[in-house]
Enzyme design. Structure first.
Site, PDB file in Angstrom:
ATOM      1  N   CYS A   2       0.839  -1.202   0.000  1.00 45.99           N
ATOM      2  CA  CYS A   2       0.000   0.000   0.000  1.00 45.99           C
ATOM      3  C   CYS A   2       0.874   1.253   0.000  1.00 45.99           C
ATOM      4  O   CYS A   2       2.052   1.218   0.332  1.00 45.99           O
ATOM      5  CB  CYS A   2      -0.862   0.020   1.251  1.00 45.99           C
ATOM      6  SG  CYS A   2      -1.790  -1.497   1.486  1.00 45.99           S
ATOM      7  N   ARG A  27       3.538   1.047  -6.742  1.00 45.90           N
ATOM      8  CA  ARG A  27       3.606   0.002  -5.701  1.00 45.90           C
ATOM      9  C   ARG A  27       2.540  -1.064  -5.924  1.00 45.90           C
ATOM     10  O   ARG A  27       2.536  -2.089  -5.256  1.00 45.90           O
ATOM     11  CB  ARG A  27       3.428   0.638  -4.325  1.00 45.90           C
ATOM     12  CG  ARG A  27       4.469   1.689  -4.009  1.00 45.90           C
ATOM     13  CD  ARG A  27       4.018   2.600  -2.881  1.00 45.90           C
ATOM     14  NE  ARG A  27       4.224   2.004  -1.588  1.00 45.90           N
ATOM     15  CZ  ARG A  27       5.299   2.206  -0.808  1.00 45.90           C
ATOM     16  NH1 ARG A  27       6.253   2.984  -1.264  1.00 45.90           N
ATOM     17  NH2 ARG A  27       5.419   1.648   0.362  1.00 45.90           N
ATOM     18  N   TRP A  74      -3.335  -2.289  -1.503  1.00 47.12           N
ATOM     19  CA  TRP A  74      -3.056  -3.574  -2.129  1.00 47.12           C
ATOM     20  C   TRP A  74      -3.609  -4.598  -1.149  1.00 47.12           C
ATOM     21  O   TRP A  74      -3.064  -4.789  -0.064  1.00 47.12           O
ATOM     22  CB  TRP A  74      -1.545  -3.743  -2.319  1.00 47.12           C
ATOM     23  CG  TRP A  74      -1.156  -4.985  -3.055  1.00 47.12           C
ATOM     24  CD1 TRP A  74      -1.407  -5.276  -4.367  1.00 47.12           C
ATOM     25  CD2 TRP A  74      -0.460  -6.112  -2.529  1.00 47.12           C
ATOM     26  NE1 TRP A  74      -0.900  -6.508  -4.691  1.00 47.12           N
ATOM     27  CE2 TRP A  74      -0.316  -7.045  -3.587  1.00 47.12           C
ATOM     28  CE3 TRP A  74       0.064  -6.417  -1.295  1.00 47.12           C
ATOM     29  CZ2 TRP A  74       0.334  -8.263  -3.433  1.00 47.12           C
ATOM     30  CZ3 TRP A  74       0.724  -7.630  -1.139  1.00 47.12           C
ATOM     31  CH2 TRP A  74       0.839  -8.555  -2.195  1.00 47.12           C
ATOM     32  N   ASN A  98      -0.455   0.646   6.064  1.00 50.47           N
ATOM     33  CA  ASN A  98       0.253  -0.296   5.189  1.00 50.47           C
ATOM     34  C   ASN A  98       0.866  -1.347   6.102  1.00 50.47           C
ATOM     35  O   ASN A  98       1.613  -1.020   7.010  1.00 50.47           O
ATOM     36  CB  ASN A  98       1.348   0.424   4.386  1.00 50.47           C
ATOM     37  CG  ASN A  98       2.167  -0.559   3.549  1.00 50.47           C
ATOM     38  OD1 ASN A  98       1.661  -1.626   3.191  1.00 50.47           O
ATOM     39  ND2 ASN A  98       3.408  -0.228   3.285  1.00 50.47           N
ATOM     40  N   GLY A  99       0.544  -2.614   5.870  1.00 49.79           N
ATOM     41  CA  GLY A  99       1.106  -3.685   6.697  1.00 49.79           C
ATOM     42  C   GLY A  99       0.016  -4.691   7.057  1.00 49.79           C
ATOM     43  O   GLY A  99      -1.075  -4.646   6.524  1.00 49.79           O
ATOM     44  N   GLU A 478      14.800 -15.912 -14.912  1.00 52.72           N
ATOM     45  CA  GLU A 478      14.414 -14.493 -14.980  1.00 52.72           C
ATOM     46  C   GLU A 478      13.534 -14.229 -16.191  1.00 52.72           C
ATOM     47  O   GLU A 478      12.538 -13.512 -16.109  1.00 52.72           O
ATOM     48  CB  GLU A 478      15.664 -13.625 -15.001  1.00 52.72           C
ATOM     49  CG  GLU A 478      15.437 -12.141 -15.169  1.00 52.72           C
ATOM     50  CD  GLU A 478      14.578 -11.516 -14.075  1.00 52.72           C
ATOM     51  OE1 GLU A 478      14.293 -12.199 -13.074  1.00 52.72           O
ATOM     52  OE2 GLU A 478      14.152 -10.356 -14.252  1.00 52.72           O
ATOM     53  N   LYS A 482       9.798 -12.701 -15.807  1.00 52.50           N
ATOM     54  CA  LYS A 482       9.383 -11.474 -16.513  1.00 52.50           C
ATOM     55  C   LYS A 482       8.122 -11.732 -17.337  1.00 52.50           C
ATOM     56  O   LYS A 482       7.161 -10.987 -17.306  1.00 52.50           O
ATOM     57  CB  LYS A 482      10.503 -10.989 -17.426  1.00 52.50           C
ATOM     58  CG  LYS A 482      11.679 -10.361 -16.716  1.00 52.50           C
ATOM     59  CD  LYS A 482      11.429  -8.953 -16.259  1.00 52.50           C
ATOM     60  CE  LYS A 482      11.187  -8.708 -14.811  1.00 52.50           C
ATOM     61  NZ  LYS A 482      11.861  -9.343 -13.757  1.00 52.50           N
ATOM     62  N   GLU A 485       4.939 -12.528 -15.125  1.00 48.61           N
ATOM     63  CA  GLU A 485       4.424 -11.490 -14.209  1.00 48.61           C
ATOM     64  C   GLU A 485       3.812 -10.305 -14.945  1.00 48.61           C
ATOM     65  O   GLU A 485       3.025  -9.554 -14.374  1.00 48.61           O
ATOM     66  CB  GLU A 485       5.493 -11.014 -13.240  1.00 48.61           C
ATOM     67  CG  GLU A 485       6.647 -10.249 -13.824  1.00 48.61           C
ATOM     68  CD  GLU A 485       7.579  -9.717 -12.732  1.00 48.61           C
ATOM     69  OE1 GLU A 485       7.111  -9.340 -11.645  1.00 48.61           O
ATOM     70  OE2 GLU A 485       8.779  -9.665 -12.983  1.00 48.61           O
ATOM     71  N   HIS A 501      14.977 -34.761 -17.849  1.00 53.62           N
ATOM     72  CA  HIS A 501      14.501 -35.307 -16.558  1.00 53.62           C
ATOM     73  C   HIS A 501      13.058 -34.914 -16.291  1.00 53.62           C
ATOM     74  O   HIS A 501      12.617 -34.916 -15.147  1.00 53.62           O
ATOM     75  CB  HIS A 501      15.417 -34.827 -15.429  1.00 53.62           C
ATOM     76  CG  HIS A 501      16.845 -35.238 -15.623  1.00 53.62           C
ATOM     77  ND1 HIS A 501      17.283 -36.527 -15.451  1.00 53.62           N
ATOM     78  CD2 HIS A 501      17.913 -34.523 -16.045  1.00 53.62           C
ATOM     79  CE1 HIS A 501      18.577 -36.587 -15.729  1.00 53.62           C
ATOM     80  NE2 HIS A 501      18.985 -35.394 -16.097  1.00 53.62           N
ATOM     81  N   LYS A 601       5.179  -3.507  -6.081  1.00 50.85           N
ATOM     82  CA  LYS A 601       6.591  -3.254  -6.390  1.00 50.85           C
ATOM     83  C   LYS A 601       7.483  -3.734  -5.262  1.00 50.85           C
ATOM     84  O   LYS A 601       8.563  -4.238  -5.495  1.00 50.85           O
ATOM     85  CB  LYS A 601       6.829  -1.759  -6.622  1.00 50.85           C
ATOM     86  CG  LYS A 601       8.277  -1.421  -6.964  1.00 50.85           C
ATOM     87  CD  LYS A 601       8.743  -2.132  -8.223  1.00 50.85           C
ATOM     88  CE  LYS A 601      10.199  -1.878  -8.535  1.00 50.85           C
ATOM     89  NZ  LYS A 601      10.698  -2.743  -9.629  1.00 50.85           N
TER      90      LYS A 601
HETATM   91  C1  AGP Z   1      10.550  -8.967 -10.168  1.00 49.74           C
HETATM   92  O1  AGP Z   1      10.296  -8.446 -11.460  1.00 49.74           O
HETATM   93  C2  AGP Z   1       9.447  -8.680  -9.184  1.00 49.74           C
HETATM   94  N1  AGP Z   1       9.067  -7.347  -9.160  1.00 49.74           N
HETATM   95  C3  AGP Z   1       9.738  -9.271  -7.813  1.00 49.74           C
HETATM   96  O2  AGP Z   1      10.092 -10.628  -7.995  1.00 49.74           O
HETATM   97  C4  AGP Z   1      10.856  -8.587  -7.006  1.00 49.74           C
HETATM   98  O3  AGP Z   1      12.118  -8.836  -7.603  1.00 49.74           O
HETATM   99  C5  AGP Z   1      10.850  -9.193  -5.593  1.00 49.74           C
HETATM  100  O4  AGP Z   1       9.604  -8.905  -5.004  1.00 49.74           O
HETATM  101  C6  AGP Z   1      11.985  -8.663  -4.707  1.00 49.74           C
HETATM  102  O5  AGP Z   1      11.832  -7.280  -4.522  1.00 49.74           O
HETATM  103  P1  AGP Z   1      13.093  -6.464  -3.898  1.00 49.74           P
HETATM  104  O6  AGP Z   1      14.214  -6.587  -4.887  1.00 49.74           O
HETATM  105  O7  AGP Z   1      12.615  -5.065  -3.742  1.00 49.74           O
HETATM  106  O8  AGP Z   1      13.442  -7.123  -2.594  1.00 49.74           O
END
Ligand code: AGP
Length: 606
Positions: A2, A27, A74, A98-99, A478, A482, A485, A501, A601
């Site tokens: 949030c 965020r 969020w 937030n939390g 990765e 990408k 997500e 395998h 984020k």
């Molecule tokens: C990656 O594209 C994502 N946004 C997510 O996996 C991110 O890398 C992960 O949440 C870790 O965030 P941070 O690097 O701020 O700790």
């Protein structure tokens, strides 16, 4: 995660609250709201969905106030709807949060037993009722607030309005970041420097457990035990240009293109271009280190995996890399002679922070590779290894990833020299290779048009497989992360040697298979993997380099040729094609590239 903003001002606040919330959109959120003190009363305006829905509500029913709070939600407890959108009100108290409050259920039961009723499913509303109940006993607002904080377990960043208090905003942080912004005749509270960035660059980062009372020309900070404290004021260069998209459609597109500069700035902080020597800040003696433990999540975890390959190869130094959410609960066997390195763009990820604190409690020296240099992790470690790529707004991490990998490379060179596994001449050679990387990344980004053409086809896929060997096996993860997500297409990354395998059962003529194969020591093996999948009808997208293309087996559906590079930096160069592929597939699918559904984020909750 949030987003929070609070303003104790001397001019109309509604538009400014919304302007700040727009800075916090990155965020990730599913509803938004603001509230203000209007003639002693507190009024709210809330909306489900994006901020433009909230703007429509405010246009319909203006909020005329000079002191207010705002929030992008969020969802954690309760569906994303107006009823659960913040701010939440109970009696005289209106607040945003937030939390996650872990003991909210027992507190809610206690309040219900005392006759209080609730209008939402959130843990946040419980906090408002608690403060209101304390006020009802005759406590002053700050004392009622502190009494409530003492009853909460879990994580919070809070901004609170009290009916009848037009010149007061209360704030507190534990486990979720919160900053005070110093203005002229007005004060601000925000989740981070970006939130208060439209109004001030003078920022005070609250510490764990701090709470604060702001009025329009001053603020008072107290620590967790209620003692008045001062925290340093920092001038934060969050220039507007760093936050604008420029002529790009999305922040992610801009950030992919920003990588040569971001890596250049980062690398130059770790090498001496005159002497071609690499060094990392702090007094870590790599010659005496028996192990490095890397803890991270998501893309940062993958950057750590790349680091493992390079540090072990160059420095003969054991490196373990673990997903922080697993590491922190499995009672790992740790030794105080090891170094824990947290990897985190935000420096606020809850699981990574907890894993870092676990290692520190075991007596390990600690470092963090981080973008947000005033973040909680940056303020808790022994040594900060910053990346210098500027604020990363797109939820999908791109420029932060390659900047983190750049730090890993510099670290591998510095550790190798300290441990005597390379001599000065080899160090100079490797540093020169690293200094060339930004130019090669820029060349790889130049593949964008070719990648765009592939994207239309990949966008039709139900599943996509990414394969690679060595550091490219990390990049395969990765690439898959990408794609999934931001385009919501299921994708898996695998070590290519694992194909037989199990994953080879996935291969058919409907499943694109992205094989990452620069011309390195793994190339022949990767080429044979390519032949294996083509023999079964697999549609191969072969991403290689100008050397590898000369030796690639025929039959790939597409061959993408990146610039040739030394294995030390090939993950930096090969990142751009997989990022661009994910980006353009998401654009073809019309996805919300910068704020993908369900994602935030920075994940500051478990
Ligand atoms: C990656 O594209 C994502 N946004 C997510 O996996 C991110 O890398 C992960 O949440 C870790 O965030 P941070 O690097 O701020 O700790």
């Amino acid at each position: 995660m949030c987003g929070i903003i609070g303003i104790v001002g001397n001019k109309p606040v509604a538009e400014r609250l919304i302007e700040s919330l727009k800075r916090l959109e990155y965020r990730g959120y599913d509803s938004a709201g603001i509230a203000g003190v209007v003639g002693g009363k507190v009024e709210r305006r809330r909306a489900k969905g994006k901020i433009k829905a909230l703007e429509a509500v405010v246009a319909e029913d203006p909020l005329v106030a000079q002191t207010g709070i705002g929030h992008t939600r969020w969802a954690t407890h309760g569906a994303p709807n107006v009823q659960n959108a913040h701010p939440h009100t109970a009696g005289r108290v209106t607040l945003v949060h937030n939390g996650i409050i872990e003991n909210f259920a027992e507190l809610k039961a206690e309040l219900a037993a005392a006759g209080r009723t609730f209008s939402s499913d959130t843990d946040t509303e419980v906090i408002a009722h608690l403060i209101d109940a304390e006020l009802a006993t005759g406590l002053a607002p700050l004392d009622a607030f502190k009494a409530t904080l003492d009853r909460l377990t879990g994580a919070y960043a809070l901004a609170v309005l009290i009916e009848g208090e037009a010149n007061l905003v209360l704030g507190a942080r534990r486990g979720s970041p919160l900053v005070v912004g110093e203005g002229q005749g007005e004060m601000f509270l925000g989740s981070d420097a970006l939130a208060v960035g439209p109004f001030t660059n003078r920022v005070v980062y609250l510490d764990e457990g701090d709470y604060v009372a702001l009025d329009h020309d001053s603020y008072r900070i107290f620590d967790a035990s209620g003692v008045a404290v001062t925290r340093p004021v920092r001038v934060v260069p969050t220039s507007a240009v760093m936050l604008e998209k420029g002529n790009y459609r999305h922040f992610m597109e801009k950030e992919i293109h920003d990588q040569p500069e971001g890596c250049q700035r980062t690398i130059s902080a770790y090498v001496d271009t005159l002497t071609s020597r690499a060094s990392v800040p702090g007094d870590i003696d790599f010659s005496k280190l028996d192990r490095i433990q890397i803890v991270a999540c998501g893309t940062s975890f993958i950057a750590g995996m790349v680091g493992k390959y390079l540090i072990e190869q160059l420095a003969d130094l054991p490196v373990d890399v673990e997903i922080a959410s697993e590491f922190r609960y499995r009672t790992p066997a740790l030794r105080s002679g090891s170094l824990v390195v947290a990897m985190s763009q935000s420096g606020e990820t809850a699981d990574t922070l907890a894993a870092l604190r676990y290692c520190k409690a075991k007596g390990m020296k600690s470092a963090v590779v981080v973008n947000a240099q005033e973040s909680t992790m940056a303020r808790e470690v022994d040594v900060v290894w910053p990346i210098h790529c500027g604020p990363e707004i797109g939820v999908a991490s791109t420029k932060a990833f390659t900047a983190q990998v750049s730090v890993m490379i510099a670290l591998a060179i510095a550790a190798a020299k300290a441990r005597g596994t390379i001599d000065a001449a080899e160090e100079q050679r490797l540093v020169k290779v690293l200094l060339e990387a930004p130019r090669l990344i820029a060349e790889a980004i130049g593949l964008e048009d070719a990648i765009k053409e592939i994207a239309a086809d990949v966008a039709k896929a139900r599943d996509v497989l990414y394969l690679g060997r060595g550091p490219m096996s990390a990049l395969a993860l990765e690439g898959a992360l990408k794609l999934k997500e931001i385009s919501y297409i299921h994708a898996e990354g695998y070590a290519a040697g694992e194909l037989k395998h199990g994953p080879i059962a996935l291969v058919d003529d409907q499943t694109p298979i992205v094989i990452l194969a620069p011309h390195d020591s793994y190339f022949e093996k990767s080429a044979s993997n390519m032949s294996e999948v083509m023999a079964r009808g697999g549609q191969v997208i072969f991403i290689t380099d100008t050397e590898g293309v000369k030796h690639a087996p025929a039959g790939a559906k597409v061959v993408v040729t990146a610039p040739a590079s030394d294995p030390l930096v090939s993950t930096l160069v090969m990142s751009a094609p997989i990022q661009l592929l994910a980006y353009h597939v998401a654009v073809v699918k019309g996805a919300d590239v910068d704020q993908p559904r369900n994602l935030a984020k920075s994940v500051t909750v478990e």
